[in-house]
Design an enzyme around this catalytic site. Structure first.
Site, PDB file in Angstrom:
ATOM      1  N   TRP A 128       0.831  -1.211   0.000  1.00 28.66           N
ATOM      2  CA  TRP A 128       0.000   0.000   0.000  1.00 28.66           C
ATOM      3  C   TRP A 128       0.862   1.256   0.000  1.00 28.66           C
ATOM      4  CZ3 TRP A 128      -4.288  -1.470  -1.795  1.00 28.66           C
ATOM      5  CH2 TRP A 128      -4.825  -2.712  -1.449  1.00 28.66           C
ATOM      6  N   ASP A 184      -1.656   6.629   6.283  1.00 26.72           N
ATOM      7  CA  ASP A 184      -2.700   5.690   5.891  1.00 26.72           C
ATOM      8  C   ASP A 184      -2.913   4.773   7.103  1.00 26.72           C
ATOM      9  OD1 ASP A 184      -4.220   3.612   4.933  1.00 26.72           O
ATOM     10  OD2 ASP A 184      -2.880   3.105   3.265  1.00 26.72           O
ATOM     11  N   LYS A 210     -12.465  -1.981   7.600  1.00 27.23           N
ATOM     12  CA  LYS A 210     -11.831  -2.910   8.536  1.00 27.23           C
ATOM     13  C   LYS A 210     -12.293  -2.623   9.958  1.00 27.23           C
ATOM     14  CE  LYS A 210      -8.096  -2.639   5.317  1.00 27.23           C
ATOM     15  NZ  LYS A 210      -8.417  -3.699   4.371  1.00 27.23           N
TER      16      LYS A 210
HETATM   17  N1  PLP Z   1      -4.209   0.962   2.629  1.00 23.98           N
HETATM   18  C1  PLP Z   1      -4.213  -0.138   3.395  1.00 23.98           C
HETATM   19  C2  PLP Z   1      -3.305  -0.209   4.588  1.00 23.98           C
HETATM   20  C3  PLP Z   1      -5.057  -1.205   3.091  1.00 23.98           C
HETATM   21  O1  PLP Z   1      -5.059  -2.302   3.854  1.00 23.98           O
HETATM   22  C4  PLP Z   1      -5.903  -1.117   1.955  1.00 23.98           C
HETATM   23  C5  PLP Z   1      -6.819  -2.203   1.577  1.00 23.98           C
HETATM   24  O2  PLP Z   1      -6.828  -3.271   2.131  1.00 23.98           O
HETATM   25  C6  PLP Z   1      -5.847   0.044   1.175  1.00 23.98           C
HETATM   26  C7  PLP Z   1      -5.004   1.064   1.548  1.00 23.98           C
HETATM   27  C8  PLP Z   1      -6.714   0.213  -0.021  1.00 23.98           C
HETATM   28  O3  PLP Z   1      -7.976   0.490   0.409  1.00 23.98           O
HETATM   29  P1  PLP Z   1      -9.241   0.620  -0.544  1.00 23.98           P
HETATM   30  O4  PLP Z   1      -9.546  -0.759  -1.030  1.00 23.98           O
HETATM   31  O5  PLP Z   1     -10.273   1.183   0.363  1.00 23.98           O
HETATM   32  O6  PLP Z   1      -8.892   1.536  -1.656  1.00 23.98           O
END
Ligand code: PLP
Length: 357
Positions: free
Chosen positions: A99, A166, A190
């Protein structure tokens, strides 16, 4: 058979959150209409947003000068909105996983990106420690919990600039010193809500920061959403309502301090078993182990037992324990709604399977 939900996201929410949201979907506040059928501008819906925002400020102890907004597009949209709005010249990124890497890729579209450190060469099995952050960057971006690899930065970093984080997979699982951040964002699916909404906490004084170097489309400008109180366009009404129910549940159950304590207890039970059981081993450096996403694999001499253990655990009601393909093995996601009972049920499976082998 009772099911134990270890899905990484969307993931387990407290049962009462699901039930209370379902009730409102059937009949919103006794109006005879569904929550899914009313206007987001209806007079009964504004209090939902207001209470949710107030609870977020209260639970995270957010100081004056920050706005709380709900957006669509997932945390993934924030990867581009952050640099679009706040990267004037250069930004620093700590590369701790998939991520973080995706966030960095988007930032490169807008300016210079300094990767302060990375554990990519070690398949992200640890959080890099020996690095410094330049003082002349617009921000340092971090991912506090690496959902895929199971590492976590659970203590505020000490850096000379304000951070953008994030927190998709560990928000509301511990107290945070919000003042250290310019922005905190989290896909809600989550620890907070049904999928479809993203929470953003942004420091008001940085809104419009990058407008000196580029024009920002209206929908991608945080200012738009702050000024319109998350109502510039149709917000994800049902997920926002479910967030409100989760926030009430967190408050009723002792707030983020209590969530932190429980998270540590659950993690200790499971990591103790991973370390004790001859069949399994953890995948990341012990000091960086996530208390939210607990990753483990078969020990080398028991590799061939991976599929049989998965089948055995599934037959005992465990759901969602397959590890992400970049790590393999198993991942037990233990967000706020996860119970000690759930973790103990998984540990019982591991012990029983060890005795059988
Ligand atoms: N950041 C983290 C730490 C994640 O775990 C995730 C998805 O699991 C994301 C970003 C991406 O999120 P989204 O699917 O809401 O775009």
């Amino acid at each position: 058979m009772k099911k134990y939900n270890f899905n990484a996201g969307p993931s387990m929410l407290p049962r009462e959150v699901i039930e209370n949201t379902a009730k409102q979907i059937l009949d919103f506040n006794g109006s005879g209409l569904s929550l899914a059928e009313i206007s987001h501008r209806a007079k009964d819906f504004q209090p939902v947003v207001d209470e949710a925002v107030a609870l977020i400020k209260e639970l995270l102890n957010i100081p004056e000068g920050y706005s709380v907004i709900f957006l669509g597009g997932g945390a993934s949209l924030e990867f581009c909105m952050i640099p679009y709005n706040f990267l004037v010249k250069k930004a620093a990124y700590l590369n701790t996983g998939t991520w973080a890497k995706k966030a960095m890729k988007e930032a490169k579209l807008f300016g210079e990106v300094i990767e302060v450190a990375s554990s990519a060469d070690a398949n992200y099995t640890f959080i890099p420690k020996d690095w410094t952050c330049p003082e002349d960057v617009d921000y340092l971006h971090i991912t506090t919990n690496n959902t895929i690899y199971g590492t976590e930065i659970r203590k505020e970093l000490d850096v000379p600039v304000r951070m953008i984080a994030d927190m998709s997979s560990d928000i509301f699982s511990r107290p945070i010193d919000v003042a250290k951040y310019d922005v905190i964002y989290a896909g809600a699916q989550k620890n907070l809500a049904m999928a479809g909404v993203t929470l953003v906490i942004v420091k008001d004084e940085i809104l419009g920061k990058a407008e000196s170097v580029r024009q920002i489309p209206t929908m991608l400008n945080y200012k738009t959403h702050v000024e319109k109180g998350s109502m510039f366009n149709t917000p994800p009404v049902v997920p926002i309502y479910s967030a409100l129910e989760t926030l009430r549940w967190i408050k009723k159950n002792g707030g983020v301090e209590a969530m932190d304590k429980l998270a540590r207890q659950r993690a200790e039970i499971l990591y103790n078993e991973i370390d004790r059981n001859k069949l399994f081993k953890g995948t990341v450096a012990k000091e960086d182990r996530s208390v939210m996403n607990i990753c483990f694999v078969m020990n080398d001499e028991y590799k061939e037992l991976e599929k049989p253990f998965f089948e055995f655990a599934t037959s005992r009601g465990m759901v969602g324990i397959k590890g992400h393909r970049s790590v393999g093995g198993f991942r037990a996601s233990c967000y706020n709604a996860q119970t000690i009972e759930g973790v103990e049920a998984l540990v019982a499976c591991m012990k029983e399977f060890e005795a059988m082998n």
